[in-house]
Design a protein around this motif. Structure first.
Motif, short mmCIF file in Angstrom:
data_model
loop_
_atom_site.label_atom_id
_atom_site.label_comp_id
_atom_site.label_asym_id
_atom_site.label_seq_id
_atom_site.Cartn_x
_atom_site.Cartn_y
_atom_site.Cartn_z
N ARG A 110 38.68 39.30 63.07
CA ARG A 110 39.04 39.49 64.47
C ARG A 110 40.01 38.42 64.96
NH1 ARG A 110 32.75 40.44 66.03
NH2 ARG A 110 32.59 42.63 65.40
N ALA A 111 39.97 37.25 64.31
CA ALA A 111 40.90 36.18 64.69
C ALA A 111 42.29 36.41 64.13
CB ALA A 111 40.37 34.83 64.22
N GLY A 112 42.46 37.43 63.30
CA GLY A 112 43.79 37.78 62.80
C GLY A 112 44.03 37.48 61.34
N PHE A 113 42.99 37.19 60.59
CA PHE A 113 43.14 36.83 59.18
C PHE A 113 42.81 37.99 58.25
CE2 PHE A 113 42.14 32.71 61.20
CZ PHE A 113 43.17 31.93 60.72
N ARG A 114 43.49 38.01 57.11
CA ARG A 114 42.99 38.73 55.95
C ARG A 114 41.96 37.82 55.29
NH1 ARG A 114 47.19 39.36 51.79
NH2 ARG A 114 48.10 37.53 52.77
N VAL A 115 40.81 38.34 54.92
CA VAL A 115 39.71 37.50 54.44
C VAL A 115 39.37 37.87 53.00
CG1 VAL A 115 37.33 36.75 54.84
CG2 VAL A 115 38.81 37.31 56.78
N GLU A 116 39.14 36.83 52.19
CA GLU A 116 38.71 37.04 50.81
C GLU A 116 37.56 36.07 50.52
OE1 GLU A 116 40.46 36.83 46.23
OE2 GLU A 116 41.82 36.94 47.95
N LEU A 117 36.51 36.58 49.91
CA LEU A 117 35.40 35.75 49.45
C LEU A 117 35.66 35.31 48.02
CD1 LEU A 117 32.18 37.56 50.77
CD2 LEU A 117 33.07 35.35 51.50
N LEU A 118 35.48 34.03 47.78
CA LEU A 118 35.70 33.48 46.45
C LEU A 118 34.45 32.70 46.05
CD1 LEU A 118 37.66 32.92 44.08
CD2 LEU A 118 38.44 30.90 45.35
N GLN A 119 33.83 33.10 44.95
CA GLN A 119 32.62 32.43 44.49
C GLN A 119 32.86 31.90 43.09
OE1 GLN A 119 29.04 34.80 44.64
NE2 GLN A 119 27.74 32.99 44.67
N PRO A 120 33.23 30.62 42.96
CA PRO A 120 33.53 30.06 41.64
C PRO A 120 32.28 30.06 40.75
CG PRO A 120 34.26 28.60 43.41
CD PRO A 120 33.38 29.63 44.03
N ARG A 121 32.49 30.41 39.48
CA ARG A 121 31.45 30.30 38.47
C ARG A 121 31.91 29.34 37.40
NH1 ARG A 121 32.15 35.88 38.36
NH2 ARG A 121 32.84 35.64 36.19
N GLN A 122 30.98 28.93 36.56
CA GLN A 122 31.31 27.97 35.51
C GLN A 122 32.38 28.52 34.57
OE1 GLN A 122 29.73 25.02 35.71
NE2 GLN A 122 31.01 24.15 34.11
N ASP A 123 32.39 29.86 34.38
CA ASP A 123 33.34 30.46 33.44
C ASP A 123 34.56 31.06 34.12
OD1 ASP A 123 32.01 32.50 34.70
OD2 ASP A 123 31.68 33.70 32.89
N THR A 124 34.75 30.80 35.43
CA THR A 124 35.93 31.33 36.12
C THR A 124 37.18 30.62 35.62
OG1 THR A 124 34.63 31.82 38.11
CG2 THR A 124 37.03 31.72 38.35
N GLU A 125 38.15 31.38 35.20
CA GLU A 125 39.39 30.78 34.69
C GLU A 125 40.09 30.02 35.81
OE1 GLU A 125 43.56 32.05 32.42
OE2 GLU A 125 42.11 33.58 33.03
N LEU A 126 40.49 28.79 35.51
CA LEU A 126 41.08 27.93 36.53
C LEU A 126 42.35 28.52 37.11
CD1 LEU A 126 40.21 25.14 37.66
CD2 LEU A 126 42.00 24.13 36.24
N ALA A 127 43.15 29.17 36.29
CA ALA A 127 44.40 29.76 36.77
C ALA A 127 44.13 30.85 37.81
CB ALA A 127 45.20 30.33 35.61
N ARG A 128 43.04 31.58 37.65
CA ARG A 128 42.70 32.62 38.64
C ARG A 128 42.29 31.98 39.97
NH1 ARG A 128 42.51 37.62 36.26
NH2 ARG A 128 42.48 37.61 33.98
N MET A 129 41.55 30.89 39.91
CA MET A 129 41.21 30.15 41.12
C MET A 129 42.48 29.62 41.78
SD MET A 129 37.83 29.76 41.70
CE MET A 129 37.75 28.19 42.52
N TYR A 130 43.35 29.07 40.95
CA TYR A 130 44.59 28.48 41.47
C TYR A 130 45.44 29.54 42.15
CZ TYR A 130 48.25 24.98 41.72
OH TYR A 130 49.17 24.07 42.19
N ARG A 131 45.52 30.69 41.52
CA ARG A 131 46.34 31.77 42.07
C ARG A 131 45.86 32.17 43.48
NH1 ARG A 131 46.09 38.04 40.20
NH2 ARG A 131 47.77 38.83 41.54
N VAL A 132 44.54 32.34 43.64
CA VAL A 132 43.98 32.76 44.93
C VAL A 132 44.24 31.71 46.01
CG1 VAL A 132 41.83 33.25 46.16
CG2 VAL A 132 42.23 34.25 43.91
#
Length: 518
Positions: free
Chosen positions: A368-390
């Motif tokens: 409602r404040a005007g944002f596109r919203v994404e939930l990100l839940q890091p896991r131990q095996d989440t590739e760092l490049a994918r976190m970095y990209r987001v």
């Protein structure tokens, strides 16, 4: 994992005790010196004399107020006042101990409270079987010319925390007249460090390892070999792209490589400046945390490009399995949407302790404040490049204080970081993440919760110190802090109150965007 919270609080407490006795005298001396220098630059010698007189009287009063401060020390400060260099702040800091080491020498710098660093220069040889590095002495020389002929070091950056240092492999450094012949000869420096300790916690992986490695190795311009104790394959998978930006050579798994490696120099241990920080005044070419951030960009660019291409190929195949060359069309569409799209807000979600209980309400409020919203839940095996990209593509990051907040390093300078600060975590939230985020160039917006927003409010009486005086509760020790505030607390955001932070973040994004368009 929040090991750093306990240990750094102890370090902070010890430093405060050491500094308390001389703080008032030093503050007065520095202020007077600064003022005197300013006026001397403008030729006000009379004012300088007046200040010197004032300093004399003030020092006498301080001696009476601080009887444990020797009078001679106060007079020394006063006598130095007139000789203080006016350009003191602009002069380069003194070189670190062991920064200039003669050939055939072992030099260990143990002056830092955080880390030990030893330098061996000459014919340096590894011996994994005995956890040793040997410095081969020239013919007709003695070990006495090499400083300490036998030294020991645990190459990890938390030396003030004895419990964790006891888990780090100890290396023996020896100056000897003879050693095993070389199996592999290198013509560049070795940097030796441990990936043990608190590895597995992203805060410690960056604070205790990756950033100190950058600080120590950057001056070699990639002409350096990393020798790693307690080597982990998963660690290399996660951070290998970063290491490739710092070294042109494959790293060495010290314990499992029984060959004798020979180097002209070895730096054993890593230098560290502060929490997730780089002191540009102590770096070659004044490199800063912004330069480190650019290195992260370079490290992940290739892998992110490959991820995007994989996703585009899958999307094109799903749309029409017979179609080829659909990737270009998808790229153009994404670019066109991005020009007029809403700002992107990423919520770093937590499970278990310090979770946002009304996270769904937060998502709706942000939209409602005007944002596109994404939930990100890091896991131990989440590739760092994918976190970095987001996170690199986001405009705002929101999360509750904890190790995952380290990912603010992936945000672009100028973007917004909103940290939710639970009860009892004020100091840690500011020092571990708030101040470092500002140094990176982010707009840092803390949201300190009220007692009514904490799950603890449902379990303690309204006048309990847990709710009214967290500082006193924290003073009872680490185990109490961990049990009560770190492991035992969730948050339920007061959405009308939190919306003010969302509006502030949106306003910052709009101002930044307008400035870019001018």
């Amino acid at each position: 994992m929040v090991h750093h919270h306990r240990a750094s609080l102890l370090l902070h407490h010890n430093q405060q005790q050491e500094e308390a006795g001389g703080g008032k005298m030093e503050e007065l001396r520095c202020r007077l010196a600064d003022c005197a220098c300013h006026h001397r630059k403008h030729g006000h010698d009379a004012l300088l004399l007046m200040l010197a007189g004032f300093a004399f009287v003030s020092c006498l009063l301080l001696v009476l107020l601080l009887p444990n401060r020797p009078f001679s020390a106060a007079m020394d400060d006063l006598l130095q006042l007139g000789r203080t260099r006016c350009d003191q702040e602009s002069t380069a800091p003194a070189p670190a101990p062991c920064s200039a080491v003669a050939n055939g020498t072992i030099c260990c710098d143990r002056t830092s409270v955080r880390t030990d660093v030893c330098v061996m220069r000459g014919d340096v040889r590894t011996q994994a079987a005995s956890n040793s590095l040997f410095l081969l002495l020239p013919a007709n020389s003695s070990a006495g010319g090499a400083g300490r002929a036998d030294d020991r070091i645990r190459p990890y950056t938390r030396k003030w925390e004895s419990s964790i240092m006891g888990t780090i492999d100890e290396l023996r450094l020896r100056a000897v007249p003879q050693a095993a012949r070389c199996d592999v000869r290198h013509d560049v420096t070795a940097v030796v460090f441990s990936t043990g300790g608190y590895t597995g916690n992203v805060y410690h992986e960056f604070n205790d390892g990756i950033i100190p490695l950058y600080i120590t190795a950057r001056k070699y311009n990639r002409k350096v070999v990393f020798v790693m104790l307690e080597y982990h394959d998963w660690w290399m998978t996660k951070y290998g792209h970063i290491l490739e930006q710092l070294s042109d050579y494959a790293p060495i798994d010290f314990a499992n490589d029984n060959r004798t490696h020979c180097f002209p120099e070895a730096v054993v241990g890593l230098r560290i400046h502060d929490e997730l920080a780089i002191d540009a005044s102590r770096m070659p070419e004044n490199q800063s945390i912004q330069d480190f951030r650019r290195l992260l960009d370079d490290a992940h660019r290739g892998r992110i490009k490959a991820i995007v291409e994989e996703e585009e190929e899958k999307a094109a195949a799903a749309a029409d399995p017979r179609r080829t060359g659909g990737g270009t069309k998808i790229i153009r569409r994404a670019t066109a949407l991005g020009k007029n799209d809403k700002p992107r807000l990423v919520i770093v979600s937590r499970n278990g302790s310090r979770a946002i209980e009304n996270e769904a309400d937060l998502v709706r409020a942000a939209k409602r404040a005007g944002f596109r919203v994404e939930l990100l839940q890091p896991r131990q095996d989440t590739e760092l490049a994918r976190m970095y990209r987001v996170l690199n593509a986001s405009d705002v990051m929101v999360g509750v204080h904890g190790a995952a907040m380290t990912h603010f390093l992936f945000m672009r300078p100028g973007s917004v970081f909103i940290q939710v600060v639970p009860l009892g975590t004020d100091w840690a939230a500011e020092n571990y993440y708030g101040e470092p985020a500002r140094r990176l160039g982010l707009r840092y917006i803390p949201y300190k919760i009220l007692p009514t927003e904490s799950s603890l409010y449902r379990h303690y009486s309204r006048d309990d110190p847990v709710l009214t005086d967290p500082v006193t509760v924290n003073a009872k020790g680490w185990q109490v802090t961990k049990k009560v505030y770190l492991d035992g607390q969730n948050v339920r955001l007061d959405m009308p109150r939190f919306r003010r932070r969302l509006r502030e973040a949106y306003g910052h994004w709009a101002a930044q965007r307008q400035g870019q368009q001018l």
